[in-house]
Design an enzyme around this catalytic site. Structure first.
Site, short mmCIF file in Angstrom:
data_model
loop_
_atom_site.label_atom_id
_atom_site.label_comp_id
_atom_site.label_asym_id
_atom_site.label_seq_id
_atom_site.Cartn_x
_atom_site.Cartn_y
_atom_site.Cartn_z
N GLN A 169 0.87 -1.18 0.00
CA GLN A 169 0.00 0.00 0.00
C GLN A 169 0.90 1.22 0.00
OE1 GLN A 169 -3.16 0.88 -0.40
NE2 GLN A 169 -2.48 2.99 -0.10
N GLY A 299 -10.76 0.82 -0.48
CA GLY A 299 -10.18 0.45 -1.77
C GLY A 299 -9.01 1.35 -2.09
N MET A 300 -8.18 0.90 -3.01
CA MET A 300 -7.06 1.70 -3.50
C MET A 300 -7.03 1.58 -5.02
SD MET A 300 -4.65 3.76 -2.83
CE MET A 300 -3.66 4.55 -4.12
N GLU A 301 -6.98 2.74 -5.67
CA GLU A 301 -7.21 2.84 -7.10
C GLU A 301 -6.02 2.46 -7.96
OE1 GLU A 301 -6.07 7.06 -5.59
OE2 GLU A 301 -7.25 5.36 -4.88
N HIS A 325 -16.16 4.37 -7.03
CA HIS A 325 -15.15 5.36 -6.63
C HIS A 325 -13.77 5.00 -7.16
CE1 HIS A 325 -13.61 8.51 -3.85
NE2 HIS A 325 -12.53 7.74 -3.84
N HIS A 329 -11.43 6.90 -10.27
CA HIS A 329 -10.04 7.35 -10.17
C HIS A 329 -9.27 7.11 -11.47
CE1 HIS A 329 -9.10 8.99 -6.30
NE2 HIS A 329 -9.65 7.99 -5.63
N ASP A 403 -0.36 11.87 5.39
CA ASP A 403 -1.56 11.09 5.67
C ASP A 403 -2.61 11.92 6.40
OD1 ASP A 403 -0.30 8.96 4.51
OD2 ASP A 403 0.29 8.01 6.39
N TYR A 411 -12.63 14.95 -0.05
CA TYR A 411 -13.62 14.09 -0.71
C TYR A 411 -14.96 14.82 -0.89
CZ TYR A 411 -10.53 10.06 0.22
OH TYR A 411 -9.48 9.18 0.26
N LYS A 587 -11.68 2.84 8.46
CA LYS A 587 -12.96 3.53 8.50
C LYS A 587 -13.92 2.85 9.47
CE LYS A 587 -17.11 4.32 5.78
NZ LYS A 587 -17.84 4.00 4.53
#
Length: 631
Positions: A169, A299-301, A325, A329, A403, A411, A587
């Site tokens: 990540q 999620g990570m795009e 979402h 991206h 971060d 957002y 989250k």
């Protein structure tokens, strides 16, 4: 990336006292400091990278790594192609964090290099002396077992329980913990990779993946489109593939592959409607990788292969806005990228706006309006707690961990700003503007100021009677929301408000609430807008009638468990403990730890759960939550 908030603390930056380190020390304005900054920010300056792309810019990465699951290390080399922006430049500076640098060579010959003293958040600057005719440098290295951007999972922490798992990540600045490179979003590179794994495992990357490649422990990848470093991603595990459409498919452990493919089967439709509205998809394929539950984000795009949490597999497609979402991206973020972390709203605000539009096009206005209201309420919660300086879209992050930028401000506030532009100039006109914007800046990293200039040259010139520079400045550079900002509404939620209030007033019982056809969004609105304090009989009634403690929907369970913590509703605590131990998505777990930490008994409970969960948590999840359980 999907929404989350992190609270991490920066530390002063220190450099090694070698001649080379002193010679190549980055400019003073790039160094974080604890003191309040009084000087103006320099647009386009990346205050979170030691690298020197204004002198020497890396253009391509050739990565060769072996994954050692015994040592928990990635071992190999990174070969960097570069071009000299300044003809007399003789030093390349790249970012690293906790890397063991073994040697640095040019054309096979060792060259001088220097590694600075580490900064707690930014890592260390690796300064490399360049021979005059050199255009490529190779760095042999190994990662740390505790690399901030890499998680190694035991078989017990996976779905199948038989094979280990690895995933990376990189956002915001964690790529430097597993690759020495210019870890700044303004530096875009192409890459090739050669990854060696145990033979029972499959490697996949944010690159061209071939699902028919034999699982022989030897994999090659190519990413022909230039991307920023935070989008380089690798995962290794016992993975199978299932197609969902001509250009879409899903990689997952066999145990959840069919469920994931069924849940996300509308991905191809999402891709098609987005192309029709905002221009061509420029990345060839769009596949999903379903990660173990410890993945710290929704999620990570990562381009071509979005990394997705399994917590959104609800069985009814109620949480697939996350897929919309990450797909969005592909236009806003991956194709047009923020140049620095100050400009994150250019990624996330645009993507959140596109997410709502995609959901409306695929699932209708009714669902769009509910999700927009929930997003607005989440934004209001952040506006009520964040200091004014953190409510600004073009945030000043000097002296802080990047971060810290992740909140609902980039957002939801960013999306609301774009919604106002849409309402002012008309949807068709705004769609045309966005399509032209994505095309104009394709495969570029831009600043907020670049966007404002573009806005001045386009929409403001076309609609001078509808838009004003002062209003746009207020949205981007001032805290809070401008007076008269759009407020989403949903008729469906009016009925929820009526039912909730009637129950709270004692006019009806929980069993009399007509919830049979409620969607996840209606349940979330019902629960999220409860008074903070409820009585034991009220909690028992809700739980008995609606079986909330045992909800298999992770978002609904989260909302209910937060209510349980705030009211010390002990019948839900077994589920709460299991939830915290088996889910690593920030989250969902951070608000629970934060609420538990408000009482000594709750803190003791949280500490016990955290200690059991910690071996399976991602390093970022540990850093975000460990402060809540410390004595």
């Amino acid at each position: 990336m999907n929404k989350l908030s992190w609270v991490l603390i920066s530390a002063p930056l220190l450099f090694a006292c070698s001649d080379l380190a002193n010679k190549t020390q980055p400019p003073t304005e790039k160094m974080p400091a604890d003191a309040t900054h009084t000087s103006a920010m320099v647009s386009g300056t990346d205050y979170h990278s030691f690298s020197n792309p204004d002198e020497v810019r890396v253009t391509h990465l050739d990565l060769s790594l072996t994954a050692d699951f015994n040592l928990h290390e990635l071992i190999g080399s990174a070969t960097l192609d570069f071009k000299r922006i300044k003809d007399d430049a003789d030093t390349l500076i790249v970012d690293t964090r906790d890397l063991a640098i073994k040697q640095v060579t040019v054309n096979g010959e060792p060259v001088e290099y220097s590694l600075s003293e580490p900064d707690e958040n930014l890592g260390s600057a690796l300064s490399i002396s360049l021979p005059k005719q050199a255009s490529q440098v190779t760095i042999d290295y190994a990662t740390s077992p505790n690399a901030s951007g890499v998680q190694w999972l035991t078989p017990a922490q996976t779905q199948g329980k038989k094979h280990p798992f690895l995933f990376t990540q990189a956002q915001a600045i964690h790529a430097r913990s597993f690759i020495p490179l210019q870890d700044s979003p303004q530096v875009r590179i192409t890459y090739d990779a050669h990854i060696r794994t145990p033979k029972a495992l499959r490697a996949v990357m944010s690159a061209a993946n071939d699902p028919d490649t034999p699982m022989d422990g030897d994999y090659t990848f190519t990413m022909p489109q230039p991307i920023p470093s935070y989008l380089i991603a690798l995962a290794i595990g016992h993975l199978d593939f299932k197609a969902m459409g001509k250009r879409t498919g899903v990689y997952a452990e066999p145990e959840i592959l069919d469920a994931a493919a069924a849940e996300f089967e509308d991905t191809e439709s999402m891709l098609e409607v987005t192309e029709n509205t905002y221009g061509p998809y420029r990345w060839d394929r769009y596949d999903l990788l379903i990660l173990p539950p410890s993945f710290p984000f929704g999620g990570m795009e990562n381009p071509r292969l979005s990394f997705i949490t399994p917590t959104v597999i609800a069985g009814d497609k109620s949480l697939v806005s996350l897929i919309a979402h990450e797909l969005a991206h592909s236009w806003s973020g991956n194709t047009v990228t923020n140049a620095t972390w100050r400009d994150l709203w250019l990624n996330e605000g645009f993507t959140t706006y596109l997410t709502y539009r995609i959901m409306e096009m695929v699932y209708g206005e009714h669902r769009f309006s509910m999700e927009a209201v929930l997003g607005y309420q989440s934004l209001q919660a952040d506006l009520n707690t964040l200091p004014p300086k953190d409510q600004i879209l073009a945030i000043d992050l000097r002296g802080r961990n990047p971060d810290d930028v992740f909140s609902d401000i980039p957002y939801e506030k960013g999306a609301l700003f774009l919604r106002e532009l849409e309402q002012k100039v008309g949807r068709a006109n705004f769609d045309a503007f966005l399509m032209a914007y994505f095309d104009h800046f394709a495969f570029q990293s831009i600043t907020t100021d670049t966007f404002v200039d573009y806005l001045n040259d386009t929409l403001l010139k076309q609609y001078p009677d509808k838009l004003s520079k002062a209003r746009i400045h207020q949205w981007i550079f001032e805290p809070g929301l401008p007076e008269g900002a759009p407020v989403p509404v949903s008729d469906a939620f009016d009925k929820i408000d009526t039912a909730r209030q009637a129950w709270l007033d004692g006019d009806i019982s929980a069993a009399q609430i007509n919830s049979a056809q409620w969607t996840t969004h209606e349940w979330l609105y019902f629960l999220n807008n409860m008074p903070k304090q409820l009585s034991e009989p009220q909690l028992n009634e809700l739980d008995t009638v609606f079986h909330l403690t045992q909800s298999t929907n992770n978002e609904i369970a989260h909302s209910w468990l937060l209510i349980a913590v705030n009211n010390e509703y002990k019948p839900a605590y077994d589920r709460l403990y299991d939830y915290l131990v088996h889910i690593g998505r920030n989250k969902l777990v951070k608000p629970l730890y934060q609420a538990l930490a408000q009482t000594p008994e709750g803190k003791a409970f949280a500490k016990k759960a955290f200690e059991e969960a910690k071996p399976g948590y991602h390093p970022l999840t540990i850093r975000v939550n460990e402060g809540f359980v410390e004595d």
